[in-house]
Write an enzyme that holds these catalytic residues in place. Structure first.
Site, PDB file in Angstrom:
ATOM      1  N   GLY A  44       0.095   2.395   0.767  1.00  0.00           N
ATOM      2  CA  GLY A  44      -0.938   1.655  -0.234  1.00  0.00           C
ATOM      3  C   GLY A  44      -1.428   2.200  -1.357  1.00  0.00           C
ATOM      4  N   SER A  50      -7.493   6.100  -4.739  1.00  0.00           N
ATOM      5  CA  SER A  50      -7.709   7.093  -3.638  1.00  0.00           C
ATOM      6  C   SER A  50      -6.729   8.309  -3.605  1.00  0.00           C
ATOM      7  CB  SER A  50      -7.828   6.303  -2.217  1.00  0.00           C
ATOM      8  OG  SER A  50      -6.343   5.596  -2.367  1.00  0.00           O
ATOM      9  N   SER A 122       6.636   0.270   3.064  1.00  0.00           N
ATOM     10  CA  SER A 122       6.376   1.037   4.054  1.00  0.00           C
ATOM     11  C   SER A 122       7.314   1.230   5.341  1.00  0.00           C
ATOM     12  CB  SER A 122       4.944   0.917   4.345  1.00  0.00           C
ATOM     13  OG  SER A 122       4.406   1.516   5.656  1.00  0.00           O
ATOM     14  N   HIS A 142      -3.021  -6.376   3.849  1.00  0.00           N
ATOM     15  CA  HIS A 142      -4.292  -6.654   4.774  1.00  0.00           C
ATOM     16  C   HIS A 142      -3.850  -7.881   5.857  1.00  0.00           C
ATOM     17  CE1 HIS A 142      -6.343  -3.413   3.287  1.00  0.00           C
ATOM     18  NE2 HIS A 142      -7.299  -3.780   3.012  1.00  0.00           N
ATOM     19  N   HIS A 167      -8.868   1.997   6.174  1.00  0.00           N
ATOM     20  CA  HIS A 167      -9.590   1.391   5.403  1.00  0.00           C
ATOM     21  C   HIS A 167      -9.902  -0.182   5.364  1.00  0.00           C
ATOM     22  CE1 HIS A 167     -11.253   0.728   0.900  1.00  0.00           C
ATOM     23  NE2 HIS A 167     -12.042   1.233   1.604  1.00  0.00           N
TER      24      HIS A 167
END
Length: 212
Positions: A44, A50, A122, A142, A167
């Site tokens: 992600g 990040s 992914s 999510h 997260h």
């Protein structure tokens, strides 16, 4: 070593949603994991906010940060949803495309040489992956479907002693979606992980046993 003011500034300037205090906790975990010499893996990527912190930790240790994202945006970033950014829509195909912004983010931070960006979904990438990693940072879709697939796909590739970082873990449903919280609980209940730290919605777990 904590991030320099220049790295922190690049982090704060980048598009994204992670607050500074969670970012510092992520950088601390990445710095520890990078000392193994193994890659640091992020699921992600969005626009690379990040990723800057993972890449900086990787650079300091002489290893590499790997990011995995299809760059079409997660469910909450689509038109009509709370986190939609119309400036990230490709006008030619009419869909989200965060890849160009991500590349500009890394360029601005001077970290392009320390990141391998994989453009793909992914679960598909995880099925072909063969290299152990020192850190897995899960911050993708999510929904239960996506969070579970990220956990099941990547936790097995985490080396013994490696760190699993999740997260947007919110025990109270009033604070946010529950899928990351459920995979966090699953990791703890598996007996393969122990908790290292809690920084608001960021959880750091250490692999202490095989399995996931």
């Amino acid at each position: 070593m904590p991030p320099t003011p220049a790295i922190l500034n690049a982090f704060e300037e980048a598009k994204g949603f992670m607050p500074v205090h969670e970012g510092l906790a992520l950088h601390e975990a990445a710095t520890e994991a990078a000392r193994t010499g193994l890659p640091l893996l992020e699921v992600g990527t969005y626009c690379g906010r990040s990723t800057i912190l993972l890449a900086d930790a990787a650079r300091q240790a002489g290893t590499t940060a790997i990011t995995i994202d299809h760059h079409r945006g997660s469910e909450e970033q689509q038109p009509g949803w709370e986190y939609h950014d119309p400036t990230l829509v490709d006008p030619v195909v009419g869909r989200m495309d965060t890849l160009p912004t991500f590349r500009r983010t890394l360029h601005a931070a001077g970290l392009e040489d320390h990141v391998i960006a994989i453009v793909g979904r992914s679960p598909q990438v995880a099925r072909t992956w063969r290299t152990p990693v020192g850190l897995v940072f899960i911050d993708g879709g999510h929904t239960d479907e996506h969070a579970t697939a990220d956990y099941e796909g990547w936790a097995p590739h985490l080396a013994p002693g490696g760190l699993l970082v999740i997260h947007d873990v919110f025990p109270d449903p009033a604070d946010g979606g529950q899928a990351p919280y459920r995979i966090y609980l699953r990791a703890l209940e598996s007996g393969a992980f122990t908790e290292v730290s809690v920084t608001h919605s960021l959880r750091v777990l250490r692999r202490t046993a095989p399995g996931h």
